[in-house]
Design a protein around this motif. Structure first.
Motif, short mmCIF file in Angstrom:
data_model
loop_
_atom_site.label_atom_id
_atom_site.label_comp_id
_atom_site.label_asym_id
_atom_site.label_seq_id
_atom_site.Cartn_x
_atom_site.Cartn_y
_atom_site.Cartn_z
N LYS A 1 -16.34 -77.90 -36.56
CA LYS A 1 -16.20 -77.79 -35.11
C LYS A 1 -15.37 -76.55 -34.74
CE LYS A 1 -14.38 -80.43 -31.21
NZ LYS A 1 -13.71 -81.67 -30.83
N GLU A 2 -14.28 -76.33 -35.48
CA GLU A 2 -13.43 -75.16 -35.22
C GLU A 2 -14.18 -73.86 -35.51
OE1 GLU A 2 -9.22 -77.41 -36.23
OE2 GLU A 2 -10.13 -76.10 -37.72
N LEU A 3 -14.92 -73.83 -36.62
CA LEU A 3 -15.68 -72.63 -36.97
C LEU A 3 -16.78 -72.35 -35.94
CD1 LEU A 3 -16.00 -73.00 -40.84
CD2 LEU A 3 -14.56 -71.41 -39.58
N ASP A 4 -17.40 -73.41 -35.43
CA ASP A 4 -18.40 -73.23 -34.38
C ASP A 4 -17.78 -72.63 -33.13
OD1 ASP A 4 -20.47 -74.19 -35.94
OD2 ASP A 4 -20.39 -76.23 -35.12
N ALA A 5 -16.58 -73.08 -32.78
CA ALA A 5 -15.89 -72.55 -31.60
C ALA A 5 -15.55 -71.07 -31.81
CB ALA A 5 -14.63 -73.35 -31.32
N ILE A 6 -15.05 -70.73 -32.99
CA ILE A 6 -14.72 -69.34 -33.30
C ILE A 6 -15.99 -68.49 -33.26
CG2 ILE A 6 -13.96 -67.80 -35.17
CD1 ILE A 6 -12.02 -70.12 -35.97
N ARG A 7 -17.07 -68.97 -33.84
CA ARG A 7 -18.33 -68.25 -33.86
C ARG A 7 -18.83 -68.00 -32.44
NH1 ARG A 7 -20.98 -71.76 -36.62
NH2 ARG A 7 -20.20 -71.03 -38.59
N GLU A 8 -18.74 -69.00 -31.58
CA GLU A 8 -19.18 -68.86 -30.20
C GLU A 8 -18.38 -67.79 -29.46
OE1 GLU A 8 -21.50 -69.60 -26.86
OE2 GLU A 8 -21.77 -70.38 -28.88
N VAL A 9 -17.06 -67.81 -29.63
CA VAL A 9 -16.22 -66.80 -28.99
C VAL A 9 -16.55 -65.41 -29.52
CG1 VAL A 9 -13.84 -65.97 -28.77
CG2 VAL A 9 -14.35 -68.39 -28.44
N ARG A 10 -16.70 -65.29 -30.83
CA ARG A 10 -17.05 -64.00 -31.44
C ARG A 10 -18.37 -63.48 -30.89
NH1 ARG A 10 -20.56 -62.12 -35.41
NH2 ARG A 10 -21.36 -64.22 -35.50
N ASN A 11 -19.37 -64.34 -30.82
CA ASN A 11 -20.68 -63.92 -30.32
C ASN A 11 -20.60 -63.46 -28.87
OD1 ASN A 11 -21.87 -64.46 -32.76
ND2 ASN A 11 -22.69 -66.44 -32.15
N LYS A 12 -19.93 -64.20 -28.04
CA LYS A 12 -19.79 -63.81 -26.64
C LYS A 12 -19.02 -62.49 -26.52
CE LYS A 12 -20.40 -68.22 -24.38
NZ LYS A 12 -21.71 -67.92 -23.83
N PHE A 13 -17.98 -62.35 -27.32
CA PHE A 13 -17.18 -61.12 -27.30
C PHE A 13 -18.02 -59.92 -27.72
CE2 PHE A 13 -14.49 -58.09 -29.61
CZ PHE A 13 -13.64 -57.71 -28.59
N ILE A 14 -18.74 -60.05 -28.82
CA ILE A 14 -19.55 -58.94 -29.33
C ILE A 14 -20.61 -58.52 -28.31
CG2 ILE A 14 -21.27 -58.28 -31.08
CD1 ILE A 14 -18.41 -58.18 -32.11
#
Length: 81
Positions: free
Chosen positions: A9-22
């Motif tokens: 769940k934490e990794l999914d949240a980090i991935r989502e933020v990274r994707n939106k940021f990129i």
């Protein structure tokens, strides 16, 4: 909650933020910066660009830290410390 599920769940949240940021940063960068970055990751497949950019960034930061460390050590030697 299962520890593995919590980590996922934490990794999914980090991935989502990274994707939106990129994706957002790509729209905000000047052409000059985009050109410089593309040279840093010239041989990278577009689907792997965010990961490669992180790798290149960490390498560049490591180079900078190494230069600072060597300069600091030289400073200490010159001062006899």
């Amino acid at each position: 909650m299962n520890l593995i599920k919590e980590i996922q769940k934490e990794l999914d949240a980090i991935r989502e933020v990274r994707n939106k940021f990129i994706h957002q940063i790509d729209r905000d960068l000047s052409e000059e910066i985009k050109s410089t970055l593309s040279k840093l990751v010239a041989d990278t497949d577009a689907t792997d660009l965010p990961n490669e950019l992180i790798t290149v960034s960490l390498k560049k930061l490591s180079e900078l830290v190494s230069i600072i460390e060597k300069s600091y050590n030289n400073f200490l030697e010159e001062k006899g410390l």
